[in-house]
Motif scaffolding. Structure first.
Motif, PDB file in Angstrom:
ATOM      1  N   CYS A 189       5.706  -3.171   2.486  1.00  0.00           N
ATOM      2  CA  CYS A 189       5.011  -2.944   3.761  1.00  0.00           C
ATOM      3  C   CYS A 189       3.569  -2.524   3.489  1.00  0.00           C
TER       4      CYS A 189
ATOM      5  N   ALA B 179       1.777   0.399   1.238  1.00  0.00           N
ATOM      6  CA  ALA B 179       1.534   0.309  -0.209  1.00  0.00           C
ATOM      7  C   ALA B 179       0.043   0.352  -0.531  1.00  0.00           C
TER       8      ALA B 179
ATOM      9  N   ARG C  78      -1.534   4.143  -0.827  1.00  0.00           N
ATOM     10  CA  ARG C  78      -0.842   5.242  -1.499  1.00  0.00           C
ATOM     11  C   ARG C  78      -1.480   5.555  -2.851  1.00  0.00           C
TER      12      ARG C  78
ATOM     13  N   ILE D 109       4.050   6.623  -5.011  1.00  0.00           N
ATOM     14  CA  ILE D 109       5.277   6.552  -4.229  1.00  0.00           C
ATOM     15  C   ILE D 109       5.990   7.896  -4.329  1.00  0.00           C
TER      16      ILE D 109
ATOM     17  N   VAL E 111      10.178   6.858   4.819  1.00  0.00           N
ATOM     18  CA  VAL E 111       9.270   5.972   4.081  1.00  0.00           C
ATOM     19  C   VAL E 111       8.772   6.702   2.836  1.00  0.00           C
TER      20      VAL E 111
ATOM     21  N   CYS F 253       5.944   5.963   1.086  1.00  0.00           N
ATOM     22  CA  CYS F 253       4.491   5.971   0.919  1.00  0.00           C
ATOM     23  C   CYS F 253       3.864   6.647   2.135  1.00  0.00           C
TER      24      CYS F 253
ATOM     25  N   TYR G  57      15.621   1.270   0.404  1.00  0.00           N
ATOM     26  CA  TYR G  57      15.752   2.318  -0.609  1.00  0.00           C
ATOM     27  C   TYR G  57      16.561   3.502  -0.080  1.00  0.00           C
TER      28      TYR G  57
HETATM   29  S1  SF4 Z   1       8.137   2.000  -0.862  1.00  0.00           S
HETATM   30 FE1  SF4 Z   1       8.572   1.888   1.358  1.00  0.00          FE
HETATM   31  S2  SF4 Z   1       6.715   2.660   2.362  1.00  0.00           S
HETATM   32 FE2  SF4 Z   1       6.156   2.101   0.247  1.00  0.00          FE
HETATM   33  S3  SF4 Z   1       5.462  -0.029   0.352  1.00  0.00           S
HETATM   34 FE3  SF4 Z   1       7.647  -0.088  -0.146  1.00  0.00          FE
HETATM   35  S4  SF4 Z   1       8.661  -0.294   1.864  1.00  0.00           S
HETATM   36 FE4  SF4 Z   1       6.543   0.396   2.277  1.00  0.00          FE
END
Ligand code: SF4
Length: 231
Positions: free
Chosen positions: A63, A66, A69, A72, A129, A131, A150
């Motif tokens: 998404c 990313a 960030r 993570i 989420v 990030c 996740y």
């Molecule tokens: S870890 Fe989650 S919030 Fe981060 S880019 Fe991937 S899907 Fe998006």
């Protein structure tokens, strides 16, 4: 652990004065309703460990979060924890350190965990989420759906007895509900075959609204009872 002494300890740790509860003794009866949440996504069939899953997430581009960030924030704690806390998303300090709940809200969560008679490294802490949403905005539905790959595997691997949803965003997403937080509290939700879910206030909200800390203790007493009743 839900006696008057622990309540006093909790309030002391959270910086507010203790006075005895005047709540009716029938409260617990009203808070044992079971609500079965609909599963939201198909789980990965592959048998992976938590560490493998974290490595898989490390380069995630599923998404748009990313792009901004620093790190993570996958989650931290005991991979066999009986209790799991789930917030909505990392903040600035979490993004910098790659660890969940390390800012002021994290300090309050630490105090809550301690007041419950537990240790932070014996529970598991993560977010919907992984990030940081820019400007600490709420994560968008598409971002939460993308990242749920996740989260649901984390839940399946850890199989906590109790999950605590911290705040409205996490609670509504996990329960697939549009109900306000006030209506999602006061119920023990059955999230899946092995985990019950209790909804309470996000620590960041409690920092802004300390008068709600007493209500949060009501929720946490339910969690303590559920953990005590596990077989
Ligand atoms: S870890 Fe989650 S919030 Fe981060 S880019 Fe991937 S899907 Fe998006």
């Amino acid at each position: 652990l839900d006696g008057k002494g622990d309540f006093a300890q909790y309030l002391s740790l959270l910086g507010i004065d203790f006075y005895p509860s005047t709540e009716p003794k029938t409260e617990r009866t009203h808070r044992t309703e079971i609500h079965v949440a609909e599963p939201s996504v198909e789980f990965h069939e592959a048998r992976v460990t938590l560490a493998q899953l974290e490595r898989e997430a490390a380069g995630c581009q599923r998404c748009s979060l990313a792009s901004e960030r620093s790190h993570i924030v996958f989650g931290s704690g005991d991979a066999q924890a009986k209790l799991m806390f789930i917030g909505e998303g990392p903040g600035a300090q979490e993004d910098q350190q790659g660890q969940p709940f390390v800012g002021k809200a994290g300090q309050l969560l630490n105090a809550i965990i301690q007041a419950m008679g537990l240790e932070r490294n014996k529970v598991y802490i993560t977010n919907i989420v992984k990030c940081r949403p820019p400007e600490n905005r709420d994560p968008k539905p598409g971002e939460m759906e993308a990242c749920s790959l996740y989260l649901h595997q984390q839940i399946e691997l850890i199989k906590p007895t109790v999950i605590v949803a911290l705040g409205r965003v996490a609670a509504q997403f996990l329960l697939k509900s549009g109900e306000p937080l006030a209506r999602l509290r006061h119920t023990i939700h059955q999230l899946n075959d092995h985990s019950k879910l209790v909804v309470t206030y996000h620590p960041a909200y409690l920092l802004r609204s300390p008068d709600q800390k007493r209500k949060s203790w009501d929720d946490l007493k339910q969690v303590i009872t559920l953990l005590g009743n596990r077989s």
